[in-house]
Design an enzyme around this catalytic site. Structure first.
Site, PDB file in Angstrom:
ATOM      1  CB  SER A  12      -0.891   0.016   1.246  1.00 47.62           C
ATOM      2  OG  SER A  12      -1.359   1.333   1.461  1.00 47.62           O
ATOM      3  CG  MET A  41      -8.164   7.560   2.785  1.00 45.93           C
ATOM      4  SD  MET A  41      -7.231   7.642   4.329  1.00 45.93           S
ATOM      5  CE  MET A  41      -6.342   6.085   4.251  1.00 45.93           C
ATOM      6  CG  HIS A  70      -9.349   0.451   0.353  1.00 44.60           C
ATOM      7  ND1 HIS A  70      -8.662   0.296   1.547  1.00 44.60           N
ATOM      8  CD2 HIS A  70     -10.670   0.451   0.689  1.00 44.60           C
ATOM      9  CE1 HIS A  70      -9.527   0.215   2.537  1.00 44.60           C
ATOM     10  NE2 HIS A  70     -10.744   0.315   2.053  1.00 44.60           N
ATOM     11  CG  MET A  72     -11.090   3.638   2.882  1.00 47.07           C
ATOM     12  SD  MET A  72      -9.443   3.679   3.615  1.00 47.07           S
ATOM     13  CE  MET A  72      -8.462   3.704   2.136  1.00 47.07           C
ATOM     14  CG  MET A 141     -11.427  -2.275   6.181  1.00 46.23           C
ATOM     15  SD  MET A 141      -9.951  -1.897   5.211  1.00 46.23           S
ATOM     16  CE  MET A 141      -8.966  -0.925   6.359  1.00 46.23           C
ATOM     17  N   GLY A 146      -8.356   4.736   7.555  1.00 45.86           N
ATOM     18  CA  GLY A 146      -8.020   6.165   7.633  1.00 45.86           C
ATOM     19  C   GLY A 146      -6.536   6.444   7.732  1.00 45.86           C
ATOM     20  CG  PHE A 147      -4.928   7.721  10.194  1.00 46.00           C
ATOM     21  CD1 PHE A 147      -4.354   8.929   9.795  1.00 46.00           C
ATOM     22  CD2 PHE A 147      -6.224   7.735  10.697  1.00 46.00           C
ATOM     23  CE1 PHE A 147      -5.055  10.126   9.907  1.00 46.00           C
ATOM     24  CE2 PHE A 147      -6.941   8.931  10.818  1.00 46.00           C
ATOM     25  CZ  PHE A 147      -6.347  10.125  10.426  1.00 46.00           C
ATOM     26  N   GLY A 148      -2.308   4.728   8.046  1.00 44.21           N
ATOM     27  CA  GLY A 148      -1.369   3.616   8.038  1.00 44.21           C
ATOM     28  C   GLY A 148      -0.740   3.447   9.415  1.00 44.21           C
ATOM     29  N   GLY A 149      -0.059   2.336   9.585  1.00 46.89           N
ATOM     30  CA  GLY A 149       0.731   2.127  10.796  1.00 46.89           C
ATOM     31  C   GLY A 149      -0.049   1.851  12.070  1.00 46.89           C
ATOM     32  N   GLY A 177      -4.450  -3.658   7.040  1.00 47.39           N
ATOM     33  CA  GLY A 177      -4.240  -2.947   8.301  1.00 47.39           C
ATOM     34  C   GLY A 177      -3.422  -3.758   9.273  1.00 47.39           C
ATOM     35  N   GLY A 178      -2.229  -3.269   9.577  1.00 44.24           N
ATOM     36  CA  GLY A 178      -1.394  -3.926  10.584  1.00 44.24           C
ATOM     37  C   GLY A 178      -0.797  -5.243  10.120  1.00 44.24           C
ATOM     38  N   GLY A 198       1.331  -1.714   4.234  1.00 39.86           N
ATOM     39  CA  GLY A 198       1.821  -0.368   3.968  1.00 39.86           C
ATOM     40  C   GLY A 198       3.073  -0.067   4.759  1.00 39.86           C
TER      41      GLY A 198
HETATM   42  C1  DX5 Z   1      -5.849   2.119   6.060  1.00 40.85           C
HETATM   43  C2  DX5 Z   1      -5.589   1.742   4.625  1.00 40.85           C
HETATM   44  C3  DX5 Z   1      -4.514   0.759   4.468  1.00 40.85           C
HETATM   45  C4  DX5 Z   1      -3.180   1.171   4.989  1.00 40.85           C
HETATM   46  C5  DX5 Z   1      -2.655   0.007   5.726  1.00 40.85           C
HETATM   47  O1  DX5 Z   1      -7.012   2.840   6.148  1.00 40.85           O
HETATM   48  O2  DX5 Z   1      -6.750   1.233   4.012  1.00 40.85           O
HETATM   49  O3  DX5 Z   1      -4.400   0.281   3.126  1.00 40.85           O
HETATM   50  O4  DX5 Z   1      -2.247   1.563   4.019  1.00 40.85           O
HETATM   51  O5  DX5 Z   1      -1.518   0.422   6.351  1.00 40.85           O
HETATM   52  P1  DX5 Z   1      -0.633  -0.460   7.313  1.00 40.85           P
HETATM   53  O6  DX5 Z   1      -0.192  -1.664   6.545  1.00 40.85           O
HETATM   54  O7  DX5 Z   1       0.453   0.481   7.617  1.00 40.85           O
HETATM   55  O8  DX5 Z   1      -1.482  -0.802   8.507  1.00 40.85           O
HETATM   56 ZN    ZN Z   2      -6.480   0.158   2.077  1.00 40.36          ZN
END
Ligand code: DX5
Ligand code: ZN
Length: 223
Positions: A12, A41, A70, A72, A141, A146-149, A177-178, A198
């Site tokens: 990602s 997003m 994706h 969102m 999900m 909404g956010f990475g990491g 996610g994660g 990601g």
């Molecule tokens: C989160 C995104 C993910 C994100 C995952 O809302 O949909 O695609 O990039 O990130 P990681 O792998 O860092 O959790």
């Molecule tokens: Zn995603």
């Protein structure tokens, strides 16, 4: 999208360097991935804003990878066509955003794209039971979008087991996610075959080594 029967790690770009996106994608492409995950997003459905069709259209000129897009966003029906025209190969939208998911899947297919349905961690699997068999992919999900990491949510990931029972072996079940080399064997054991990562790839200085670690973890059995 690659046919069933393989496990795909899908980087990602959310954690990549947005000023050097084409180069970032080229690095993971040269390491052998088939797909790249593009997070869209809108600051409305989720509390963050990322990219839209213009950026995807520019990236399309630099990459032949499958663009796993994706959405969102609220009102995905309103924007689906623009994403197809920009070069999306797969469009995944959230069950929480539309009253008539089956109709949107048909429309995405008619536009020449594969379609995915996704659900937030709090949303029950029951909500996608009817539409899932019409899709090419179901995305479970494993964090709040909404956010990475963010930290992997095992309770949400366990929904993969029920989703796999609904869709059988021929529809991809993706998690997002994660995902890292620790959580990969867990989601694979639940039945996921498409693993978005990601931060675990683009958050590391050596993207190729990070990707290889997750790919190796796909084959690892839980003890
Ligand atoms: C989160 C995104 C993910 C994100 C995952 O809302 O949909 O695609 O990039 O990130 P990681 O792998 O860092 O959790
Ligand atoms: Zn995603």
């Amino acid at each position: 999208m690659p046919g069933p029967g393989t496990i795909e790690v899908v980087p990602s770009i959310l954690s990549a360097d947005f000023a050097r996106l084409a180069e970032e994608i080229a690095v993971v492409a040269s390491a052998g991935v088939q797909m790249i995950h593009l997070d869209v997003m809108d600051g409305h459905f989720v509390p963050n804003i990322t990219i839209g069709p213009p950026v995807i259209a520019k990236l399309r000129k630099h990459s032949d990878l499958v663009f796993d897009t994706h959405l969102m966003i609220s009102e995905p029906d309103r924007y689906a066509e623009a994403f197809v025209q920009a070069g999306a190969d797969n469009i995944t939208f959230h069950i929480e955003t539309t009253e008539e998911p089956g109709r949107l899947v048909d429309r995405i297919h008619a536009l020449g794209c594969t379609a995915g349905i996704t659900l937030n961690p709090e949303t029950p699997v029951e909500s996608i039971r009817k539409v899932a068999p019409l899709c090419d992919m179901v995305l479970v999900m494993t964090v709040r979008p909404g956010f990475g990491g963010q930290t992997f949510m095992d309770d949400a990931a366990r929904k993969v087991i029920a989703v796999r029972e609904i869709v059988g072996p021929n529809i991809r079940v993706e998690v997002d996610g994660g995902i890292d080399s620790e959580t990969t064997p867990i989601v694979v054991s639940y039945g996921a075959d498409t693993l978005v990562a990601g931060n675990a790839i683009f958050g590391k200085p050596d993207r190729r080594a990070a990707l290889a670690a997750i790919q190796a973890a796909c084959a690892q059995r839980l003890t």
